[in-house]
Design a protein around this motif. Sequence first.
Motif, PDB file in Angstrom:
ATOM      1  N   PRO A 199       0.560  -1.270  -0.383  1.00  0.00           N
ATOM      2  CA  PRO A 199      -0.031  -0.123  -0.426  1.00  0.00           C
ATOM      3  C   PRO A 199       1.088   1.688  -0.139  1.00  0.00           C
ATOM      4  CG  PRO A 199      -1.114  -1.562   1.694  1.00  0.00           C
ATOM      5  CD  PRO A 199       0.115  -2.336   0.818  1.00  0.00           C
ATOM      6  N   ASN A 200       1.846   1.363   0.746  1.00  0.00           N
ATOM      7  CA  ASN A 200       2.721   2.139   0.589  1.00  0.00           C
ATOM      8  C   ASN A 200       3.454   2.534  -0.749  1.00  0.00           C
ATOM      9  OD1 ASN A 200       4.921   1.287   0.756  1.00  0.00           O
ATOM     10  ND2 ASN A 200       4.992   0.397   3.205  1.00  0.00           N
ATOM     11  N   GLY A 201       3.026   1.936  -1.537  1.00  0.00           N
ATOM     12  CA  GLY A 201       4.177   1.671  -2.652  1.00  0.00           C
ATOM     13  C   GLY A 201       5.545   2.026  -2.684  1.00  0.00           C
ATOM     14  N   GLY A 202       6.276   1.548  -1.523  1.00  0.00           N
ATOM     15  CA  GLY A 202       8.100   1.494  -1.827  1.00  0.00           C
ATOM     16  C   GLY A 202       8.091   2.502  -0.669  1.00  0.00           C
ATOM     17  N   GLU A 203       7.149   3.830   0.062  1.00  0.00           N
ATOM     18  CA  GLU A 203       7.919   5.189   0.168  1.00  0.00           C
ATOM     19  C   GLU A 203       8.042   4.420   1.748  1.00  0.00           C
ATOM     20  OE1 GLU A 203       8.637   7.787  -0.986  1.00  0.00           O
ATOM     21  OE2 GLU A 203       8.550   6.351  -2.273  1.00  0.00           O
ATOM     22  N   ARG A 204       8.132   3.538   2.320  1.00  0.00           N
ATOM     23  CA  ARG A 204       8.178   3.126   3.647  1.00  0.00           C
ATOM     24  C   ARG A 204       8.603   1.422   4.066  1.00  0.00           C
ATOM     25  NH1 ARG A 204       3.340   5.139   4.649  1.00  0.00           N
ATOM     26  NH2 ARG A 204       2.362   4.084   5.230  1.00  0.00           N
ATOM     27  N   PRO A 205       9.972   1.408   4.900  1.00  0.00           N
ATOM     28  CA  PRO A 205      10.620   0.013   4.430  1.00  0.00           C
ATOM     29  C   PRO A 205       9.675  -1.015   5.814  1.00  0.00           C
ATOM     30  CG  PRO A 205      11.433   0.663   6.435  1.00  0.00           C
ATOM     31  CD  PRO A 205      10.664   1.977   5.973  1.00  0.00           C
TER      32      PRO A 205
END
Length: 345
Positions: free
Chosen positions: A257-263
């Motif tokens: 869901p975060n599109g890879g913006e958070r680990p």
Amino acid sequence: MVKHAHRTESLTLDELFLHRDEPATEQIPPRNDVQEYLFEGIDNAPPQCDAAGSKIRIRATGGLKQIEPIVRDYGRLTMDDLIKISDKLQTPRAFRPKWLDVMTAPRIRPRYLDINVSAPIKPLVFESVATEWPWSAVGKVFITRRGQPTKVGSGVLVGPHLLLTASHAMPWDTDDSSVRFVPGYRNGNDPRFGHAYVDAWRGVPNQDDVTGLDYVICKLNWRIGERTGWMGSEWHSDENWYYNDPWISVGYPTSEPNGGERPSMEIPVWVQDIDNDSDGLEIETHKFALGGWSGGPLWGWRGGEPRVVGIESGFENDVFDPTRTVFAGGQHLVNLVKYGWANWP
């Protein structure tokens, strides 16, 4: 609920996640890295800039595009080359800066995976919210080639300016690409660390194959690891060493869901099978790593420090076995780390 001195205190999830295991003993020093930015006007309009104190204003008519540094220094290393170096060096140890807290236990936030499934309960994924050492050594990799969309992966620091990541994620056989590493990436750069570009890399070329040799050692353009800290590395000829205890993996999957913006984090990770691949190992676990996790480390606390034993390579489905996530590890991984220390100290 957490008990403190005969009283019960209710903590929020964020407070629990940020609870410190071991505090820093020094203040973080100011950054001294030199960052150079080059821009060009897309419409043949040369950009202009002026500075006022710490503020820089860039003006351009029409479009403006940043030009990132190109990396052309890469190559393959033979097993014999690495063995010669390995015999001369001890395996480098992990390093923790005194200005970073130690978070031995993971800090995770559960989220529902936003996909359509027939099951009554959606599967959970776990977001890593740890920002201190050694979690600070893991980051996101951006591979940019002119005229093409930016590709992303994951990686881990194993030295002052040494990055381990997946070979198949690197732009082999090109001379117009740049590779940027952002440690502790979380909705953008961590201001404590910034980012670094890859100047050179060595390893076994790989495009899309899942192998036990799917990793490269990269030299970064400044010693960013002295701010973030780094992990050690290890391998064993006795496979039971991998099976006996669970591991941890962190990466930046773009399909969540975060599109890879958070680990994201997977814990515990148990090894289910191991296949030999020359001086490398295919370390197989249950399937969990999604696109963007490539290059992410499989690691654990061993000998009192965090040590990397594998780099995420992809999925594999043997004839009678279920689909599994494969990490590339083994002697070749540790020898590559030693090569980096010997040639790019």
